[in-house]
Design a protein around this motif. Structure first.
Motif, PDB file in Angstrom:
ATOM      1  N   LEU A  57      -1.643   4.496  -8.465  1.00 11.97           N
ATOM      2  CA  LEU A  57      -1.985   3.767  -7.242  1.00 11.97           C
ATOM      3  C   LEU A  57      -0.782   2.963  -6.755  1.00 11.97           C
ATOM      4  CD1 LEU A  57      -5.517   2.398  -8.202  1.00 11.97           C
ATOM      5  CD2 LEU A  57      -5.010   4.191  -6.548  1.00 11.97           C
ATOM      6  N   ILE A  63       0.818  -1.195   0.000  1.00 11.10           N
ATOM      7  CA  ILE A  63       0.000   0.000   0.000  1.00 11.10           C
ATOM      8  C   ILE A  63       0.869   1.268   0.000  1.00 11.10           C
ATOM      9  CG2 ILE A  63      -0.416   0.549   2.465  1.00 11.10           C
ATOM     10  CD1 ILE A  63      -3.201  -0.216  -0.003  1.00 11.10           C
ATOM     11  N   LEU A 106     -11.598   2.645  -9.103  1.00 16.94           N
ATOM     12  CA  LEU A 106     -11.253   3.827  -9.904  1.00 16.94           C
ATOM     13  C   LEU A 106     -11.397   3.574 -11.405  1.00 16.94           C
ATOM     14  CD1 LEU A 106      -8.141   5.627  -8.431  1.00 16.94           C
ATOM     15  CD2 LEU A 106     -10.347   6.606  -9.032  1.00 16.94           C
ATOM     16  N   GLY A 107     -10.938   2.387 -11.834  1.00 16.62           N
ATOM     17  CA  GLY A 107     -11.006   2.035 -13.246  1.00 16.62           C
ATOM     18  C   GLY A 107     -12.439   1.999 -13.746  1.00 16.62           C
ATOM     19  N   ASN A 108     -13.332   1.450 -12.926  1.00 15.12           N
ATOM     20  CA  ASN A 108     -14.726   1.371 -13.344  1.00 15.12           C
ATOM     21  C   ASN A 108     -15.398   2.728 -13.372  1.00 15.12           C
ATOM     22  OD1 ASN A 108     -15.192  -1.272 -14.056  1.00 15.12           O
ATOM     23  ND2 ASN A 108     -15.335  -1.921 -11.928  1.00 15.12           N
ATOM     24  N   SER A 145      -0.459  -8.692  -0.552  1.00 16.48           N
ATOM     25  CA  SER A 145       0.269  -7.846  -1.498  1.00 16.48           C
ATOM     26  C   SER A 145      -0.566  -7.506  -2.735  1.00 16.48           C
ATOM     27  CB  SER A 145       1.613  -8.480  -1.892  1.00 16.48           C
ATOM     28  OG  SER A 145       1.400  -9.638  -2.643  1.00 16.48           O
ATOM     29  N   VAL A 146      -1.574  -8.319  -3.046  1.00 17.11           N
ATOM     30  CA  VAL A 146      -2.328  -8.104  -4.284  1.00 17.11           C
ATOM     31  C   VAL A 146      -3.651  -7.372  -4.067  1.00 17.11           C
ATOM     32  CG1 VAL A 146      -3.609  -9.299  -6.103  1.00 17.11           C
ATOM     33  CG2 VAL A 146      -1.300 -10.046  -5.514  1.00 17.11           C
ATOM     34  N   SER A 152      -4.483  -3.046  -3.299  1.00 21.08           N
ATOM     35  CA  SER A 152      -4.302  -2.128  -4.431  1.00 21.08           C
ATOM     36  C   SER A 152      -5.212  -2.512  -5.594  1.00 21.08           C
ATOM     37  CB  SER A 152      -2.841  -2.111  -4.867  1.00 21.08           C
ATOM     38  OG  SER A 152      -2.430  -3.377  -5.286  1.00 21.08           O
ATOM     39  N   LEU A 153      -5.547  -3.795  -5.680  1.00 18.26           N
ATOM     40  CA  LEU A 153      -6.424  -4.269  -6.753  1.00 18.26           C
ATOM     41  C   LEU A 153      -7.837  -3.692  -6.599  1.00 18.26           C
ATOM     42  CD1 LEU A 153      -7.117  -6.131  -9.110  1.00 18.26           C
ATOM     43  CD2 LEU A 153      -7.469  -7.957  -7.467  1.00 18.26           C
ATOM     44  N   ILE A 154      -8.327  -3.669  -5.357  1.00 13.80           N
ATOM     45  CA  ILE A 154      -9.682  -3.125  -5.096  1.00 13.80           C
ATOM     46  C   ILE A 154      -9.726  -1.656  -5.506  1.00 13.80           C
ATOM     47  CG2 ILE A 154     -11.405  -2.651  -3.310  1.00 13.80           C
ATOM     48  CD1 ILE A 154     -11.191  -5.468  -2.953  1.00 13.80           C
ATOM     49  N   LEU A 155      -8.714  -0.889  -5.099  1.00 13.53           N
ATOM     50  CA  LEU A 155      -8.637   0.524  -5.486  1.00 13.53           C
ATOM     51  C   LEU A 155      -8.668   0.660  -7.006  1.00 13.53           C
ATOM     52  CD1 LEU A 155      -5.867   1.952  -3.119  1.00 13.53           C
ATOM     53  CD2 LEU A 155      -8.293   2.529  -3.132  1.00 13.53           C
ATOM     54  N   MET A 156      -7.879  -0.198  -7.659  1.00 17.32           N
ATOM     55  CA  MET A 156      -7.763  -0.156  -9.119  1.00 17.32           C
ATOM     56  C   MET A 156      -9.111  -0.416  -9.785  1.00 17.32           C
ATOM     57  SD  MET A 156      -5.575  -0.062 -11.729  1.00 17.32           S
ATOM     58  CE  MET A 156      -6.205   0.000 -13.390  1.00 17.32           C
ATOM     59  N   ILE A 157      -9.835  -1.426  -9.302  1.00 19.90           N
ATOM     60  CA  ILE A 157     -11.115  -1.790  -9.928  1.00 19.90           C
ATOM     61  C   ILE A 157     -12.142  -0.670  -9.710  1.00 19.90           C
ATOM     62  CG2 ILE A 157     -13.058  -3.394  -9.791  1.00 19.90           C
ATOM     63  CD1 ILE A 157     -11.070  -5.648  -9.457  1.00 19.90           C
ATOM     64  N   TYR A 167      -7.890  -5.763 -13.031  1.00 15.36           N
ATOM     65  CA  TYR A 167      -8.830  -4.820 -13.651  1.00 15.36           C
ATOM     66  C   TYR A 167      -9.378  -5.378 -14.966  1.00 15.36           C
ATOM     67  CZ  TYR A 167     -10.724  -0.795 -16.031  1.00 15.36           C
ATOM     68  OH  TYR A 167     -11.559   0.032 -16.725  1.00 15.36           O
ATOM     69  N   ILE A 224      -3.918   5.018 -14.246  1.00 21.07           N
ATOM     70  CA  ILE A 224      -4.431   4.781 -12.887  1.00 21.07           C
ATOM     71  C   ILE A 224      -3.544   3.792 -12.153  1.00 21.07           C
ATOM     72  CG2 ILE A 224      -6.497   4.314 -11.524  1.00 21.07           C
ATOM     73  CD1 ILE A 224      -8.094   4.318 -14.000  1.00 21.07           C
TER      74      ILE A 224
END
Lengths: 180, 191
Positions: B54, A18, A97-99, A86-87, A90-95, B65, B50
């Motif tokens: 991040l 993070i 924001l990306g969406n 580790s995955v 940051s993956l949740i944030l990415m999904i 994603y 993005i």
């Protein structure tokens, strides 16, 4: 007892994940700080060995270290917890924001964003390309890396060969002709 | 079918990306944009922006994603497993059985040989992004933007995450001129 270990395992990889901007490699010093400095799961030579092997193998660095060190600390559950730590955050944030971006992709503001962000990405990629070439020069001189670069450019861009074949060919060439 | 594609695509990108997650960026682009056409070049560029802004590993953020966009949470799981698990297992097998594998001359030779290839792939992507930007913004503006972000990131050492975030906030807050004038124009026509 085991649960505390797993919790520490989670924290040790959650915090570097993070805080590490710029991808997995930039989180290595943070991982070392947790694994060697804080929890004393490994000493520096052991950690260096894991790092060296991580660098010699393909795939993301951060997850390879989290998986292996997690396993050493707490077996298979440790491996799973280390990987999740580790995955996933940051993956949740990415999904999310990306969406958000994808939902409004036809709005003029998002279109302008795409246009304005592109030069920044070009610079970031250019800087990364430079660091790879610099690394190649420092570890193998200029002649062989230059030859490999020219040949792989022709194969990839002129003959449109899938990178898989080009990378495998380079690996084969390196194993035979660049062993040192 | 989509799950198999996601698995194969990210397995290839994971197994061929030497030098950590960032070296997988051009490989993921090949799979996602050119081979399977999961997304356009523009969408890939936005995703990369993005992902860079991040924290955390790049490769797993891209895999997750794209997996989510194409096939929901199960897609996330499949893409992440393909990206992460094979190389973790490889790492464990080698560390727990062979010692000093990483010091074998031929292993070092392999790593050395693949670095310039990744360099070429990244340089090609740099050129693609730049030439597209030049078509949209023109030479002067795109050069100015490239020079500006180079100055901020490389010379002044400002973290890319900050540069991207500031650009993002600026673009979202600053009103779009063409949008306004279009509305005004539509209003006139309506009258």
């Amino acid at each position: 007892m085991n649960l505390i270990k797993l919790w520490h395992d989670f924290l040790a990889f959650f915090i570097p994940g993070i805080l590490g901007y710029g991808g997995g490699p930039s989180s290595i010093p943070l991982v070392e700080n947790e694994v060697v400095g804080h929890y004393h799961w490994m000493d520096v030579p052991e950690f260096s060995k894991v790092l060296a092997l991580g660098n010699a193998l393909p795939g993301p660095i951060a997850t390879k270290m989290a998986g292996y060190i997690g396993y050493v600390v707490a077996g298979v559950p440790g491996l799973v917890v280390g990987l999740i730590a580790s995955v996933v955050p940051s993956l949740i944030l990415m999904i999310v924001l990306g969406n958000l971006l994808y939902r409004y992709k036809d709005s003029p503001k998002i279109k302008r964003l795409t246009v304005l962000i592109r030069p920044i990405i070009a610079v970031l990629l250019g800087v990364m390309a430079y660091s790879f070439f610099k690394d190649a020069y420092e570890s193998a001189g200029w002649l062989q890396p230059l030859a490999i670069a020219v040949v792989s450019f022709v194969l990839l861009e002129k003959l449109k060969i899938h990178p898989a074949f080009v990378v495998v060919a380079a690996l084969g060439y390196g194993a035979i002709f660049m062993a040192s | 079918m989509i799950f198999l594609q996601l698995f194969v695509g990210f397995l290839r990108a994971g197994l061929l990306g030497y030098g950590g997650g960032p070296s997988a960026i051009p490989l993921v682009q090949k799979e996602a944009v050119e081979k399977y056409k999961w997304m356009t070049d523009d969408e890939f560029g936005d995703m990369l922006a993005i992902a860079n802004a991040l924290p955390g590993p790049i490769a797993t953020k891209m895999a997750g994603y794209i997996g989510y966009r194409k096939a929901g949470w199960l897609g996330v799981l499949v893409a992440e497993i393909a990206t992460v698990i094979p190389t973790v297992l490889l790492m464990m097998i080698l560390l727990l059985t062979l010692s000093s594998f990483e010091n074998k001359p031929w292993v070092r030779g392999m790593t050395h040989a693949v670095v310039p290839v990744v360099g070429v792939m990244l340089a090609t992507m740099t050129w693609q992004f730049f030439s597209k930007s030049q078509k949209e913004l023109g030479w002067v503006k795109s050069m100015a933007f490239v020079a500006g972000s180079f100055l901020l990131i490389q010379v002044l050492n400002i973290h890319p995450a900050i540069v991207i975030t500031v650009t993002l906030v600026f673009v979202l807050v600053w009103p779009v001129r063409s949008e306004k004038s279009e509305i005004v124009e539509q209003g006139r026509k309506a009258q």
